[in-house]
Motif scaffolding. Structure first.
Motif, short mmCIF file in Angstrom:
data_model
loop_
_atom_site.label_atom_id
_atom_site.label_comp_id
_atom_site.label_asym_id
_atom_site.label_seq_id
_atom_site.Cartn_x
_atom_site.Cartn_y
_atom_site.Cartn_z
N ILE A 111 -16.48 46.56 -59.30
CA ILE A 111 -15.90 45.82 -60.44
C ILE A 111 -16.50 44.42 -60.49
CG2 ILE A 111 -13.77 44.87 -61.41
CD1 ILE A 111 -12.27 47.20 -60.09
N LEU A 112 -16.60 43.79 -59.32
CA LEU A 112 -17.17 42.45 -59.24
C LEU A 112 -18.64 42.45 -59.69
CD1 LEU A 112 -15.77 41.33 -55.76
CD2 LEU A 112 -15.04 40.48 -57.97
N ILE A 113 -19.42 43.41 -59.17
CA ILE A 113 -20.84 43.49 -59.49
C ILE A 113 -21.06 43.82 -60.96
CG2 ILE A 113 -22.96 44.82 -59.08
CD1 ILE A 113 -21.96 45.11 -56.13
N GLY A 114 -20.31 44.78 -61.46
CA GLY A 114 -20.47 45.18 -62.86
C GLY A 114 -20.18 44.05 -63.81
N SER A 115 -19.12 43.30 -63.53
CA SER A 115 -18.75 42.18 -64.40
C SER A 115 -19.80 41.07 -64.36
CB SER A 115 -17.38 41.63 -63.98
OG SER A 115 -16.99 40.56 -64.80
N ALA A 116 -20.29 40.76 -63.15
CA ALA A 116 -21.24 39.66 -63.00
C ALA A 116 -22.63 40.01 -63.53
CB ALA A 116 -21.34 39.26 -61.53
N ALA A 117 -23.05 41.27 -63.35
CA ALA A 117 -24.41 41.66 -63.72
C ALA A 117 -24.50 42.30 -65.10
CB ALA A 117 -24.96 42.62 -62.67
N GLY A 118 -23.36 42.46 -65.76
CA GLY A 118 -23.37 43.08 -67.09
C GLY A 118 -23.72 44.56 -67.05
N LEU A 119 -23.34 45.24 -65.96
CA LEU A 119 -23.62 46.67 -65.81
C LEU A 119 -22.47 47.48 -66.39
CD1 LEU A 119 -24.96 46.49 -62.15
CD2 LEU A 119 -26.33 46.79 -64.22
N THR A 120 -22.77 48.55 -67.09
CA THR A 120 -21.75 49.34 -67.75
C THR A 120 -21.22 50.46 -66.85
OG1 THR A 120 -23.32 50.95 -68.68
CG2 THR A 120 -22.92 48.93 -69.96
N PHE A 121 -20.14 51.07 -67.30
CA PHE A 121 -19.57 52.22 -66.61
C PHE A 121 -20.62 53.32 -66.49
CE2 PHE A 121 -17.06 56.06 -66.11
CZ PHE A 121 -15.99 55.66 -65.33
N ALA A 122 -21.33 53.57 -67.58
CA ALA A 122 -22.37 54.60 -67.59
C ALA A 122 -23.50 54.27 -66.61
CB ALA A 122 -22.93 54.78 -69.00
N ASP A 123 -23.85 52.98 -66.50
CA ASP A 123 -24.89 52.56 -65.55
C ASP A 123 -24.52 52.97 -64.12
OD1 ASP A 123 -26.55 51.36 -67.43
OD2 ASP A 123 -25.54 49.41 -67.26
N PHE A 124 -23.25 52.71 -63.76
CA PHE A 124 -22.80 53.05 -62.41
C PHE A 124 -22.81 54.55 -62.18
CE2 PHE A 124 -21.41 48.69 -62.10
CZ PHE A 124 -21.42 48.43 -60.75
N VAL A 125 -22.30 55.30 -63.14
CA VAL A 125 -22.26 56.76 -63.00
C VAL A 125 -23.67 57.32 -62.86
CG1 VAL A 125 -21.69 58.93 -64.16
CG2 VAL A 125 -20.07 57.03 -64.22
#
Length: 430
Positions: free
Chosen positions: A164-178
């Motif tokens: 959650i921290l990384i996604g918010s800071a780096a602008g990464l989406t849910f789909a990016d993580f999956v």
């Protein structure tokens, strides 16, 4: 950092270390320690209060966690988690080894779509009942589930707090993580579960009478409110779809989670005060304090100094990714992976800016940080919040998980996970 700047940096580092020690040793409640540290940072003028609120506290992370906590609090009233646990026991034909694996898989999947702390809080009590019915020790189940939750949580944006921290800071989406992390989770989980099954197999023997008791458990009867369950699943499905599309919708993940929480409270006609009492407010305030503490490190130039040290490696090379992966895995085993991740995020941001890296060049480093922090969370009892939660629940039930006992199983699991993650990162990105 000369003169006053150097003194401020030393003070910020010393304060951060003190807070980490207090959190790790549990001498003081971690939320109290983080908030007290944040208050000291602001009181001594290292960070201005307005600066802390607007620049350093990541409200997207806070909002995302709060929204999902509300949704899970309503969902818990339906009996869904008890249903899944009992179904797993029956699918396992009341054989402890099979049930161990099935409960771990259910926990890992739930942890990918809920946060792993919430998942273990909901799954552990029912697991105790199943272990009791089988007449076997609950500890193998507890340890396997918390390890599975940390691995499963790595698969998505919302599964583990570091993500959650990384996604918010780096602008990464849910789909990016999956797309980037779910494959390595699917690869890693079978190896880890096989190892744990082999280690615990001698403790997993139930009598015929206890097997009959488990097969007699009524899964359908565990669903307390089918109408509410249907409403929850509709809203949760819409929220997860929203996470996948949030880039297209131009909405932050926090907005989608809070929107879903508000809609569910209205749709389900829930008692708002009762639901809000179930929200993990201490966790949210812990994050607030932590963000301010890390802001102190950033404002005094400590973060920039760490970034400079990392420039000894070519940031676009496989070496940098491996160093970050293993470094974050080892460090997350020593301290809670949440504060470590919060500290490393501005380091990678500064590294990207100073080296002029493109988004495509720095992304492998973000994935390496996420995998190291998530998988490193299995190394020790204090490495991840879910570990601490399960240990506390087990101790209250008279089944203490000591630091050393967790270490015996956690270290091999972490090594297995990090080796697989290393191969995955090297093959996929380099």
């Amino acid at each position: 950092m000369e003169g006053v700047g150097l003194m401020e940096a030393v003070f910020a580092v010393a304060l951060f270390v003190v807070v980490l020690v207090l959190v790790g040793t549990e001498v003081v409640n971690r939320t109290v320690a983080a908030l007290l540290g944040a208050a000291v940072v602001i009181s001594f003028g290292i960070v201005e209060q307005s600066e802390a609120a607007t620049e350093f506290i990541d409200w997207n992370t806070i909002g995302l966690l709060a929204g999902m906590m509300v949704i899970v609090a309503v969902l818990d009233k339906t009996g869904l988690f008890e249903y899944l646990a009992i179904k797993s026991a029956r699918w396992g034909k009341a054989r402890p080894g099979r049930i161990l694996i099935l409960l771990a898989v259910v926990t890992a999947v739930l942890s990918a779509f809920l946060d792993n702390v919430t998942t273990v809080i909901l799954m552990v009590p029912v697991t105790f009942l199943i272990a009791d019915a089988l007449g076997v020790s609950p500890l193998p189940f507890m340890l396997t589930q918390v390890i599975a939750s940390n691995i499963g949580g790595a698969a998505t944006l919302i599964g583990d707090p570091p993500n959650i921290l990384i996604g918010s800071a780096a602008g990464l989406t849910f789909a990016d993580f999956v797309f980037n992390l779910a494959p390595v989770v699917v690869l890693t989980l079978p190896f880890v579960l096989l190892y744990l099954y082999l280690v615990f197999r001698r403790e997993l023997k139930a009598s015929e009478a206890s097997e009959e008791t488990v097969m007699g458990l009524d899964a359908r009867g565990a669903i307390r409110d089918p109408v509410l369950l249907r409403k929850c699943l509709i809203v949760l499905g819409a929220v997860i779809l929203g996470f996948f599309l949030h880039g297209t919708l131009h909405l932050e993940a926090a907005t989608i989670a809070l929107f879903g929480a508000a809609v569910l409270l209205l749709y389900a006609r829930s008692n708002v005060e009762e639901v809000l009492r179930e929200v993990e407010w201490p966790t949210l305030f812990f994050f607030v304090g932590l963000f301010v503490l890390v802001g102190g490190l950033e404002a005094t130039g400590v973060v920039g100094g760490i970034a400079e040290m990392l420039t000894a490696f070519d940031a676009t090379s496989a070496t940098a990714a491996v160093v970050i992966l293993w470094g974050s895995g080892i460090a997350s085993g020593v301290i809670d992976n949440i504060p470590f991740t919060a500290t490393m995020i501005p380091v990678l941001q500064e590294l990207g800016e100073s080296e002029g890296l493109t988004e495509a060049q720095i992304r492998p480093l973000w994935w390496s940080l996420a995998l190291g922090a998530d998988f490193g969370g299995n190394a020790t009892l204090i490495a991840a919040s879910a570990n601490v939660v399960v240990a506390g629940m087990s101790e209250r039930a008279g089944q203490r998980i000591s630091f050393v006992k967790f270490l015996v199983y956690g270290i091999p699991v972490t090594l297995i996970s990090l080796v697989i993650a290393t191969v995955y990162v090297l093959v996929r990105y380099y």
